[in-house]
Design a protein around this motif. Structure first.
Motif, PDB file in Angstrom:
ATOM      1  N   VAL A 144      20.657  10.048  50.144  1.00 39.21           N
ATOM      2  CA  VAL A 144      21.985  10.621  50.368  1.00 39.21           C
ATOM      3  C   VAL A 144      21.958  12.075  49.890  1.00 39.21           C
ATOM      4  O   VAL A 144      21.082  12.475  49.123  1.00 39.21           O
ATOM      5  CB  VAL A 144      23.103   9.827  49.630  1.00 39.21           C
ATOM      6  CG1 VAL A 144      23.170   8.392  50.124  1.00 39.21           C
ATOM      7  CG2 VAL A 144      22.906   9.877  48.115  1.00 39.21           C
ATOM      8  N   ASP A 145      22.929  12.842  50.356  1.00 39.13           N
ATOM      9  CA  ASP A 145      23.021  14.259  49.971  1.00 39.13           C
ATOM     10  C   ASP A 145      24.034  14.489  48.866  1.00 39.13           C
ATOM     11  O   ASP A 145      23.988  15.511  48.178  1.00 39.13           O
ATOM     12  CB  ASP A 145      23.417  15.103  51.191  1.00 39.13           C
ATOM     13  CG  ASP A 145      22.486  14.880  52.360  1.00 39.13           C
ATOM     14  OD1 ASP A 145      21.276  15.095  52.186  1.00 39.13           O
ATOM     15  OD2 ASP A 145      22.960  14.477  53.441  1.00 39.13           O
ATOM     16  N   LEU A 146      24.951  13.549  48.707  1.00 41.31           N
ATOM     17  CA  LEU A 146      26.015  13.689  47.718  1.00 41.31           C
ATOM     18  C   LEU A 146      26.345  12.298  47.208  1.00 41.31           C
ATOM     19  O   LEU A 146      26.467  11.359  47.997  1.00 41.31           O
ATOM     20  CB  LEU A 146      27.239  14.346  48.365  1.00 41.31           C
ATOM     21  CG  LEU A 146      28.412  14.755  47.474  1.00 41.31           C
ATOM     22  CD1 LEU A 146      29.179  15.905  48.127  1.00 41.31           C
ATOM     23  CD2 LEU A 146      29.372  13.591  47.234  1.00 41.31           C
ATOM     24  N   ALA A 147      26.470  12.150  45.889  1.00 35.46           N
ATOM     25  CA  ALA A 147      26.771  10.858  45.286  1.00 35.46           C
ATOM     26  C   ALA A 147      28.105  10.921  44.559  1.00 35.46           C
ATOM     27  O   ALA A 147      28.372  11.874  43.821  1.00 35.46           O
ATOM     28  CB  ALA A 147      25.670  10.451  44.314  1.00 35.46           C
ATOM     29  N   LEU A 148      28.935   9.908  44.778  1.00 30.73           N
ATOM     30  CA  LEU A 148      30.165   9.742  44.004  1.00 30.73           C
ATOM     31  C   LEU A 148      29.944   8.596  43.042  1.00 30.73           C
ATOM     32  O   LEU A 148      29.612   7.478  43.452  1.00 30.73           O
ATOM     33  CB  LEU A 148      31.352   9.438  44.924  1.00 30.73           C
ATOM     34  CG  LEU A 148      32.282  10.624  45.212  1.00 30.73           C
ATOM     35  CD1 LEU A 148      31.529  11.649  46.036  1.00 30.73           C
ATOM     36  CD2 LEU A 148      33.527  10.176  45.934  1.00 30.73           C
ATOM     37  N   SER A 149      30.125   8.884  41.756  1.00 29.65           N
ATOM     38  CA  SER A 149      29.843   7.869  40.757  1.00 29.65           C
ATOM     39  C   SER A 149      30.778   8.070  39.578  1.00 29.65           C
ATOM     40  O   SER A 149      31.756   8.810  39.660  1.00 29.65           O
ATOM     41  CB  SER A 149      28.374   7.944  40.330  1.00 29.65           C
ATOM     42  OG  SER A 149      28.033   6.844  39.532  1.00 29.65           O
ATOM     43  N   LEU A 150      30.464   7.384  38.499  1.00 35.84           N
ATOM     44  CA  LEU A 150      31.229   7.491  37.265  1.00 35.84           C
ATOM     45  C   LEU A 150      30.420   8.270  36.247  1.00 35.84           C
ATOM     46  O   LEU A 150      29.207   8.092  36.137  1.00 35.84           O
ATOM     47  CB  LEU A 150      31.558   6.102  36.718  1.00 35.84           C
ATOM     48  CG  LEU A 150      32.342   5.190  37.666  1.00 35.84           C
ATOM     49  CD1 LEU A 150      32.513   3.803  37.053  1.00 35.84           C
ATOM     50  CD2 LEU A 150      33.691   5.799  37.992  1.00 35.84           C
TER      51      LEU A 150
END
Length: 310
Positions: A144-150
């Motif tokens: 992936v190019d961008l990760a959304l996480s905590l």
């Protein structure tokens, strides 16, 4: 197969339009001898005569006109390619692969995609749902190019592989059955529920959310049940099987559950975006990050407080 040379084809095309070698040379900022040499080379490459004498001038042969008939399709496609590259350079086009944890998909990513369709329709977003910690693994692997996480699941801020972008602070609300004594209490706290059975997330960060918040409040929660999704957790709360902490982004309205805000001192989780170091300079990635920030900062967003830019 004949050897095609785009630059020489452009010279031949200009000769057709201008009529003479001299005029062609002037239009292309070349010398007449250079024009003639390039067209001679092109004829040799294609294996057909392209020019024939016509008085003191030259004119295109039938073979040259046939060549240009087919070359026009090539020129058209190159124009399209130039336009696409220009749009890409401006951040108006490109594909961005986003890895995001489950509640971030409907709360952040989908609204951002909708906004991008309106403002930058050439930017395509491909979504891949992943556990919060796994999103970083996908990012590191180039999947992936961008990760959304905590933020709690992120590698160290000193990790040279990633650039992290804080998005918002998501409050954790208390989920209670309607007949619970604290469902209507003026200001419930976590310590008021220290003896209650708690309903945990089934694995990973979802389980840790409850445990960390309760331990910070001074007690170790008793796990009565666990489930892998917030819908199942809320259903158990509704049935009076226990109480739970639910991220505001994840809390779908449910008539049989009372959600209580624990106030400004209540527990929160920090939602962050991350890209590979240097990836934040990509124009399409920048567009996606901007859209995510705008969604997070929108009034009334269920996640609560956007994180200020550093």
């Amino acid at each position: 197969m004949a050897e095609w040379d785009i630059r020489k084809l452009q010279i031949l095309r200009t000769l057709r339009e201008r009529g003479t070698v001299t005029a062609t040379a002037e239009a292309l900022h070349m010398t007449p001898s250079a024009v003639s040499q390039q067209l001679t080379n092109l004829a040799a490459q294609l294996g057909v005569p392209l020019l024939e004498a016509h008085g003191r001038r030259v004119r295109l042969t039938d073979a040259a006109r046939l060549v240009l008939t087919h070359a026009e399709a090539v020129f058209e496609q190159l124009e399209r390619a130039d336009a696409a590259l220009a749009a890409y350079a401006r951040g108006e086009a490109g594909e961005v692969r986003v890895g995001a944890f489950s509640t971030a998909v409907p709360a952040l990513v989908v609204p951002a995609v909708r906004a991008l369709r309106e403002a930058h329709p050439g930017v395509t977003v491909r979504i891949r749902e992943a556990e919060a910690a796994a999103a970083y693994d996908l990012l590191a692997a180039g999947d992936v190019d961008l990760a959304l996480s905590l933020a709690a699941e992120a590698p160290s801020a000193a990790d040279p592989r990633f650039t992290r972008v804080p998005l918002l602070t998501d409050p954790l609300d208390l989920a209670l059955p309607p007949d619970h004594p604290l469902a209507t209490a003026p200001a419930p706290t976590l310590t008021d529920l220290a003896a209650e059975p708690w309903i945990f997330g089934g694995s990973g960060p979802w389980s840790d959310i409850t445990r960390r918040a309760c331990e910070t409040a001074g007690f170790s929660p008793h796990q009565g049940h666990s489930a892998s999704g917030w819908t199942a957790i809320l259903a158990m709360v509704e049935a009076g099987m226990g109480v739970a902490l639910i991220p505001r982004m994840a809390a779908a309205p449910r008539t049989g559950v009372v959600m209580r805000d624990l106030g400004p001192a209540g527990p929160v989780r920090h939602v962050t975006a991350a890209v590979r170091r240097g990836g934040e300079t990509g124009r399409a990635v920048t567009r996606v990050l901007e859209a995510l920030r705008e969604v997070a900062a929108a009034p009334g967003h269920p996640g609560g407080r956007p994180t200020p830019r550093s």
